[in-house]
Design a protein around this motif. Structure first.
Motif, mmCIF file in Angstrom:
data_model
loop_
_atom_site.group_PDB
_atom_site.id
_atom_site.type_symbol
_atom_site.label_atom_id
_atom_site.label_comp_id
_atom_site.label_asym_id
_atom_site.label_seq_id
_atom_site.Cartn_x
_atom_site.Cartn_y
_atom_site.Cartn_z
ATOM 1 N N LEU A 112 0.800 -1.158 -0.007
ATOM 2 C CA LEU A 112 -0.215 0.155 0.047
ATOM 3 C C LEU A 112 0.846 1.196 0.009
ATOM 4 O O LEU A 112 0.725 2.277 -0.773
ATOM 5 N N TYR A 113 2.155 1.202 0.581
ATOM 6 C CA TYR A 113 2.945 2.194 0.697
ATOM 7 C C TYR A 113 3.577 2.548 -0.783
ATOM 8 O O TYR A 113 3.514 3.793 -1.015
ATOM 9 N N PHE A 114 3.794 1.404 -1.470
ATOM 10 C CA PHE A 114 4.095 1.814 -2.777
ATOM 11 C C PHE A 114 3.187 2.448 -3.885
ATOM 12 O O PHE A 114 3.518 3.253 -4.460
ATOM 13 N N ILE A 115 1.831 1.843 -3.577
ATOM 14 C CA ILE A 115 0.749 2.288 -4.356
ATOM 15 C C ILE A 115 0.620 3.730 -3.960
ATOM 16 O O ILE A 115 0.683 4.723 -4.888
ATOM 17 N N ASP A 116 0.772 3.980 -2.790
ATOM 18 C CA ASP A 116 0.436 5.396 -2.484
ATOM 19 C C ASP A 116 1.647 6.448 -3.010
ATOM 20 O O ASP A 116 1.361 7.766 -3.453
#
Length: 261
Positions: A112-116
Motif C-alpha cells: 500500500l505504501y508503494f501504491i501511495d
C-alpha cells in the motif's frame, strides 16, 4: 489431521498446525515480520525494542516488548499525513500475535505504501475498499456472523475461539473500528486493534492471513496448552529440532545500533 496429537510428542518437536489464531506467537524475527526494502530505516535496542520508519517519515512501525504483561508487549503501526503530524490512524498488535499474521499484514502495508508513493497518492488515508472485503473470507471459511443493534457485528471461528469485531455504526472515532483476538474471550492469547481511518485493505490482509489454510510451524511446547484440543496437526517434523523461542524471542543481531535496510 488429528485433534489429539500432542500427548505422545516431545515438547521440542516441530509440528505444522492450524488454525493460525490458536497456534501461539512463534519465534519473532524482525527480518520476517518487516519485509521492508533498504531505504527504510530500522533501529533496534539491545533489550529488543525496535522501530522502522518509511523514507517519507509518514509510516512508523515498532515493537516494545513487555514480558510481564499479558500480551508480552506491543507492535504499533502509525500513519501520518505529513512527517511528525498527528497520527491519522493507528494499529496495535499484542506481541503474542502469531508472527505469520504480522508478516502478512506488514507485507500488505508495504504494498500500500508503494501504491501511495508511485501511482495513487492518498491510498494510505483515503482507501475506499468496502468493509465486506475484510470479512467475506471469514464467512467463506465457516465463521459465524452476529449483528447487534449497538452498531457492532461479530465474526466467530467455528470453535468460537477466534473473533473479529467490526463497528459498522461509527459513534466515536476514539474506539477501534476493527478488533480481533484469539483464545478464550475472557483471557485471549492475543489481540489486534485497528483505529478509525485504518485502510480496510490492511484489515482484509490480516483477516485473509487469519483464515489461511497454510499451516504454521511451531514447537509442541509453544502451542497454547488450554486450547490444544482445537488445534490440528497437519504434519510432524521429527528430524527438526525446535529453536529456542518465547512470545518475545531474543532479538536478531543487526550490524550496529541502527542501519537502513
Amino acid at each position: 489431521m488429528s485433534t489429539a496429537p500432542f500427548t505422545n510428542l516431545d515438547p521440542d518437536q516441530q509440528v505444522e498446525v492450524l488454525p493460525r489464531h490458536l497456534a501461539g506467537p512463534g519465534p519473532i524475527d524482525l527480518r520476517a515480520v518487516w519485509p521492508f526494502p533498504e531505504d527504510w530505516s530500522v533501529h533496534q535496542a539491545a533489550e529488543g525494542a525496535a522501530l522502522a520508519t518509511s523514507p517519507c517519515l509518514r509510516l512508523f512501525t515498532g515493537l516494545v516488548p513487555d514480558p510481564d504483561s499479558r500480551g508480552k508487549g506491543k507492535w504499533t503501526v502509525t500513519a501520518h499525513r505529513a512527517p511528525f503530524a498527528p497520527a491519522a490512524w493507528q494499529i496495535t498488535f499484542d506481541a503474542t500475535t502469531p508472527v505469520e499474521l504480522l508478516h502478512d499484514f506488514h507485507t500488505e502495508l508495504l504494498d500500500l505504501y508503494f501504491i501511495d508513493r508511485d501511482t495513487a497518492p492518498g491510498q494510505l488515508f483515503e482507501d475506499d475498499t468496502p468493509p465486506q472485503e475484510a470479512y467475506t473470507l471469514l464467512l467463506a471459511d465457516g465463521w459465524s456472523h452476529q449483528v447487534k443493534t449497538d452498531g457492532t457485528q461479530y465474526f466467530r471461528a467455528p470453535e468460537a475461539l477466534g473473533v473479529v469485531q467490526h463497528r459498522y455504526a461509527i459513534i466515536t472515532t476514539d474506539t477501534p473500528i476493527w478488533t480481533a483476538w484469539g483464545g478464550y474471550p475472557s483471557e485471549p492469547y492475543w489481540r489486534a486493534r485497528f483505529s478509525y481511518g485504518t485502510p480496510t485493505t490492511l484489515v482484509a490482509a490480516f483477516t485473509a492471513s487469519l483464515v489461511s489454510t497454510e499451516p504454521v510451524t511451531r514447537a509442541v511446547k509453544d502451542v497454547p496448552f488450554h486450547t490444544r484440543r482445537h488445534v490440528y496437526v497437519t504434519a510432524t517434523n521429527p528430524e527438526k529440532q525446535a529453536p529456542a523461542s518465547s512470545p518475545v524471542a531474543t532479538p536478531p543481531v543487526l550490524p550496529g545500533p541502527s542501519r537502513s535496510r
